[in-house]
Design a protein around this motif. Sequence first.
Motif, PDB file in Angstrom:
ATOM      1  N   THR A  92       0.851  -1.184   0.000  1.00 56.41           N
ATOM      2  CA  THR A  92       0.000   0.000   0.000  1.00 56.41           C
ATOM      3  C   THR A  92       0.890   1.238   0.000  1.00 56.41           C
ATOM      4  N   PRO A  93       0.387   2.397  -0.451  1.00 57.73           N
ATOM      5  CA  PRO A  93       1.190   3.616  -0.352  1.00 57.73           C
ATOM      6  C   PRO A  93       1.597   3.876   1.095  1.00 57.73           C
ATOM      7  N   ALA A  94       2.813   4.333   1.275  1.00 52.52           N
ATOM      8  CA  ALA A  94       3.322   4.544   2.632  1.00 52.52           C
ATOM      9  C   ALA A  94       2.500   5.569   3.404  1.00 52.52           C
ATOM     10  N   HIS A 111      -5.171   3.926   6.995  1.00 54.01           N
ATOM     11  CA  HIS A 111      -6.203   4.966   6.922  1.00 54.01           C
ATOM     12  C   HIS A 111      -7.401   4.480   6.117  1.00 54.01           C
ATOM     13  N   ASN A 112      -7.152   3.695   5.069  1.00 56.06           N
ATOM     14  CA  ASN A 112      -8.241   3.164   4.248  1.00 56.06           C
ATOM     15  C   ASN A 112      -7.834   1.812   3.682  1.00 56.06           C
ATOM     16  N   ASP A 113      -8.693   1.220   2.873  1.00 53.64           N
ATOM     17  CA  ASP A 113      -8.479  -0.145   2.389  1.00 53.64           C
ATOM     18  C   ASP A 113      -7.745  -0.224   1.051  1.00 53.64           C
ATOM     19  N   LYS A 114      -7.091   0.836   0.641  1.00 51.84           N
ATOM     20  CA  LYS A 114      -6.412   0.801  -0.655  1.00 51.84           C
ATOM     21  C   LYS A 114      -5.075   0.045  -0.537  1.00 51.84           C
ATOM     22  N   ARG A 115      -5.164  -1.265  -0.462  1.00 53.07           N
ATOM     23  CA  ARG A 115      -3.972  -2.113  -0.415  1.00 53.07           C
ATOM     24  C   ARG A 115      -4.217  -3.356  -1.274  1.00 53.07           C
ATOM     25  N   VAL A 116      -3.139  -3.971  -1.684  1.00 51.05           N
ATOM     26  CA  VAL A 116      -3.206  -5.089  -2.614  1.00 51.05           C
ATOM     27  C   VAL A 116      -2.492  -6.285  -2.011  1.00 51.05           C
ATOM     28  N   GLY A 117      -3.059  -7.474  -2.211  1.00 51.04           N
ATOM     29  CA  GLY A 117      -2.411  -8.707  -1.781  1.00 51.04           C
ATOM     30  C   GLY A 117      -1.694  -9.365  -2.941  1.00 51.04           C
ATOM     31  N   LEU A 118      -0.478  -9.828  -2.689  1.00 51.78           N
ATOM     32  CA  LEU A 118       0.341 -10.438  -3.735  1.00 51.78           C
ATOM     33  C   LEU A 118       0.714 -11.849  -3.290  1.00 51.78           C
TER      34      LEU A 118
END
Length: 209
Positions: A92-94, A111-118
Amino acid sequence: MVLFFSSTAANQPVTIYMGKDKVENEDLIKYAWPQDVWFHVDKLSSAHVYLRMPDGMNWEAIPQPILVDCAQLVKANSIEGNKKDNITVIYTPADNLKKQGDMAVGQVAFHNDKRVGLHVAKRENPIVNRLNKTKVEKQVDHEQERIERVKKENAEKRAQAAQRRKEEAEVARQRAEEKAARSYDALFNVEEDEDAPRLTGKAIEEDFM
């Protein structure tokens, strides 16, 4: 101490870095740059690995080879994750990282859910070895680095603003010249009346007498 790595997996070389211990990770959470992307093994303890994106790169469109390098580095620096296959690395963005007062050292929220699983199937030793050969350990003054970064960014913004003003002034000047030229042409370009009688040379002479 901060550990820096260089990835040449994609066309554009990039810098990857991580804290040497969990105390250093706290500083990295606080002082990460806006263009940094954070990587961590999901639901397991691991190093906090950061990718410093070059200009023009978007965190949602990071080239796959760079993602693989970051994920392999995270996996290799997770005591438990390094022993397991089929793990998930999240990124996710730092600036999406959130630190609350009651959290343990190295622990973060978002802060929010903007993250990606790899998905990482297994450790790839050639990748890990290639990255480790580029490893450089540095003592970083994070506050001074932040000051210098902000100063440089502000100088670039001022230069860009000055260039925009110069370009806008040039456009305005050209428009003014074009407008003046049209007014001049209109003043001296009077259309001749085709129905008006044409004067002979003698008539013209008499007209002036």
